[in-house]
Scaffold this active site. Structure first.
Site, PDB file in Angstrom:
ATOM      1  N   LYS A  79      42.220  14.204  63.889  1.00 14.20           N
ATOM      2  CA  LYS A  79      42.680  13.720  62.578  1.00 14.20           C
ATOM      3  C   LYS A  79      42.262  12.259  62.392  1.00 14.20           C
ATOM      4  O   LYS A  79      42.343  11.459  63.331  1.00 14.20           O
ATOM      5  CB  LYS A  79      44.205  13.849  62.522  1.00 14.20           C
ATOM      6  CG  LYS A  79      44.847  13.429  61.200  1.00 14.20           C
ATOM      7  CD  LYS A  79      46.363  13.659  61.243  1.00 14.20           C
ATOM      8  CE  LYS A  79      47.054  13.259  59.959  1.00 14.20           C
ATOM      9  NZ  LYS A  79      48.529  13.455  60.031  1.00 14.20           N
ATOM     10  N   SER A 154      50.542  16.262  56.387  1.00 11.00           N
ATOM     11  CA  SER A 154      49.324  15.538  56.134  1.00 11.00           C
ATOM     12  C   SER A 154      48.148  15.939  57.017  1.00 11.00           C
ATOM     13  O   SER A 154      47.005  15.625  56.688  1.00 11.00           O
ATOM     14  CB  SER A 154      49.582  14.047  56.281  1.00 11.00           C
ATOM     15  OG  SER A 154      49.951  13.742  57.619  1.00 11.00           O
ATOM     16  N   SER A 178      54.142  16.784  59.617  1.00 12.80           N
ATOM     17  CA  SER A 178      52.707  16.835  59.307  1.00 12.80           C
ATOM     18  C   SER A 178      51.818  17.623  60.245  1.00 12.80           C
ATOM     19  O   SER A 178      50.639  17.817  59.951  1.00 12.80           O
ATOM     20  CB  SER A 178      52.147  15.422  59.188  1.00 12.80           C
ATOM     21  OG  SER A 178      52.391  14.940  57.893  1.00 12.80           O
TER      22      SER A 178
HETATM   23  N1  GLN Z   1      55.532  15.170  54.282  1.00 16.66           N
HETATM   24  C1  GLN Z   1      56.122  14.056  54.955  1.00 16.66           C
HETATM   25  C2  GLN Z   1      55.802  12.776  54.233  1.00 16.66           C
HETATM   26  O1  GLN Z   1      55.185  12.847  53.248  1.00 16.66           O
HETATM   27  C3  GLN Z   1      55.683  14.004  56.387  1.00 16.66           C
HETATM   28  C4  GLN Z   1      54.392  13.347  56.618  1.00 16.66           C
HETATM   29  C5  GLN Z   1      54.026  13.245  58.064  1.00 16.66           C
HETATM   30  O2  GLN Z   1      54.626  13.890  58.919  1.00 16.66           O
HETATM   31  N2  GLN Z   1      53.068  12.370  58.349  1.00 16.66           N
HETATM   32  O3  GLN Z   1      56.167  11.719  54.641  1.00 16.66           O
END
Ligand code: GLN
Length: 515
Positions: A79, A154, A178
């Site tokens: 990532k 994400s 994420s």
């Molecule tokens: N969806 C969550 C957010 O928008 C988690 C994102 C993540 O785990 N990086 O913060």
């Protein structure tokens, strides 16, 4: 079976027996990327030459009889929030479009030491803020099961590239879901290890007390293999746990005797899609047929998880992102243009005799900060910075930030109580399967609610894994989440493997349209 549809564990066996070479395997994935990633867009960057060169070198060492690392020539995708020395690490943000880290993240060093072949960097929501990969400044990734839908986020690219058979293994980061949520949307396995299990050195920080790097793969066995390489203490990350790492690959095939699974009463209320609920309840029945006992439990404070997470994560983000000021590194606004603009404004104000506003006009340094940040960050990142700055401001700190920290403790206590009664908690990963691209972009609150079942594990610091457990009538994957006590990744992996021995959801791959 073709190389790209094999598991990492099988590919490794083939490498060890000489049935295939790392170059053949790497080339097969690169061909698949070439063929299909124009449509899926899971990669921001593919390192074709470097990947083939390292595969070739690993093959040569194998032929020479040299001992090889644990991943012995297997390709891995990373990532783009994780630093790779000499190769751009953009966080899918204009702010870091030209950033080339001078060092490798610890997990990247570990992958290299393990003789992994690094395929490239995967797409994500900008600075990992989001649940769909739509917040990438380079455009969204598409779900390989339905190109009109989001892959989750994400770590959407990291999950989509697995589903599309463009890599056998990938690594992502999970701050509030994420890794687990895109794994669920894309029909692959994704684990958020316990906070501290994997070093965060070289992970670009979003919310430091919640961020955790973890593996994505097709099976529990493959997840065990990758976690074994990633996990372990790192003196460069003071929050990494200084405890031994079990040999996950050696125990993953041992079924858990007398397993007690907890079902959280609060997880099956409002908001949970009917088809997802059915799939979860069916998965629990599979465990029962394997001898598990199921117990209903309560996590009474879980209803505050979203509110708590969306105070703490943005607060930490607002502080972490203060470093992107155009002076240290990253994007900087065009200064010539800025100075010309400032001169024109000064001239206009002077002509109008507007002394007050003339006096208040930015000094160039402040204007440079402001314009850099206004141009460098996307809308969701700005929203988080504003939320966090507000929650941390002198007048609201006690009411929001401090309160959230207290609720966080209560959420953790709930888990401690629950794990006195059950070995693992089973439940949904997300309230729905993958939704359409654009469906929720105008409604940030609806988007945030999607983190309902995942954010608590980050707040409590415990581990969780998402594994495929069914499909909707429309053919979209559904994930089952297992959560375990801190540092019990071994238990999570063994439970996941048990399920995969009894089911074949994890073996399905989408039909990709021919370009
Ligand atoms: N969806 C969550 C957010 O928008 C988690 C994102 C993540 O785990 N990086 O913060």
């Amino acid at each position: 079976m073709s190389l790209i549809h094999s598991t990492a564990t099988d590919l490794l066996k083939g490498l060890e027996t000489g049935e295939s070479t790392s170059v053949e395997i790497t080339q097969a994935y690169l061909d698949q990327i070439e063929k299909h990633d124009g449509a899926v867009r899971s990669f921001l960057r593919v390192d074709t030459e470097a990947a083939l060169a390292s595969a070739e070198q690993i093959d040569r060492r194998r032929v020479a009889g040299e001992p090889l690392g644990r991943l012995g020539g297997l390709p891995v995708a990373v990532k783009d929030v994780i630093c790779t020395m000499g190769q751009p690490t953009t966080c899918a943000s204009k702010m870091l479009e030209d950033f080339v880290p001078p060092y490798d993240a610890t997990v990247v060093s570990r992958l290299k030491q393990a003789d992994a072949v690094l395929l490239g960097k995967t797409n994500m929501d900008e600075f990992a803020m989001g649940s769909t990969t739509e917040n990438s400044c380079l455009g969204p990734t598409r779900n390989p099961w339905d190109l009109a839908r989001v892959p989750g986020g994400s770590s959407g690219g990291a999950a989509a590239c697995l589903a599309a058979s463009m890599a056998p293994l990938s690594i992502g980061s999970d701050t509030g879901g994420s890794i687990r949520q895109p794994a669920s949307f894309c029909g692959v396995a994704g684990m958020k290890p316990t906070y501290g299990r994997v070093s965060r050195y070289g992970l670009v920080a979003f919310a430091s007390s919640l961020d955790q790097i973890g593996p994505l793969a097709h099976t529990a066995e493959d997840t065990a293999l990758l976690l074994e390489v990633l996990a372990g203490h790192d003196p460069r990350d003071s929050t990494s746990a200084n405890v031994p790492v079990p040999k996950y690959t050696e125990t993953v095939r041992e079924p858990l005797q007398d397993l007690t699974l907890g079902l959280v009463r609060e997880h099956f209320g409002e908001g949970l899609d009917g088809e997802v609920e059915v799939a979860i309840r069916e998965a629990v029945k599979v465990y029962e047929s394997l001898g598990a006992t199921v117990k209903e439990i309560s996590l009474p404070h879980s209803k505050y998880a979203i509110a708590t997470y969306y105070i703490i994560a943005p607060s930490e983000a607002s502080s972490n992102l203060a470093r992107y000021d155009g002076a240290h590194y990253g994007y900087r606004t065009d200064e010539e243009e800025m100075m010309a603009e400032l001169a024109a404004e000064r001239k206009a104000l002077a002509a109008n005799g507007d002394e007050q506003r003339l006096e208040n006009l930015d000094v160039p340094l402040v204007r440079m900060y402001r314009k850099t940040r206004a141009e460098g960050f996307g809308p969701e990142v700005k929203r988080r910075i504003m939320l966090g700055t507000y929650a941390l401001s002198a007048g609201y700190y006690d009411a929001y930030y401090l309160k959230a920290l207290k609720v966080r403790r209560l959420i953790r206590n709930d888990y401690d109580e629950a794990f006195k009664e059950v070995d693992l908690i089973a439940g949904p990963v997300a309230p729905t399967a993958a939704f359409r691209i654009g469906e929720k972009t105008d409604d940030p609150l609806a988007m945030y609610l999607g983190d309902l079942y995942t954010a608590s594990a980050n707040l409590a610091g415990i581990g969780g894994i998402s594994i495929p457990c069914g499909f909707t009538s429309g053919g979209l994957p559904i994930g089952l989440q297992l959560q375990g006590p801190a540092l019990e990744e071994e238990r999570l992996l063994r439970a996941a493997h048990m399920f995969q021995q009894a089911t074949d959801w994890h073996a399905r791959r989408p039909e990709l349209a021919n370009p």
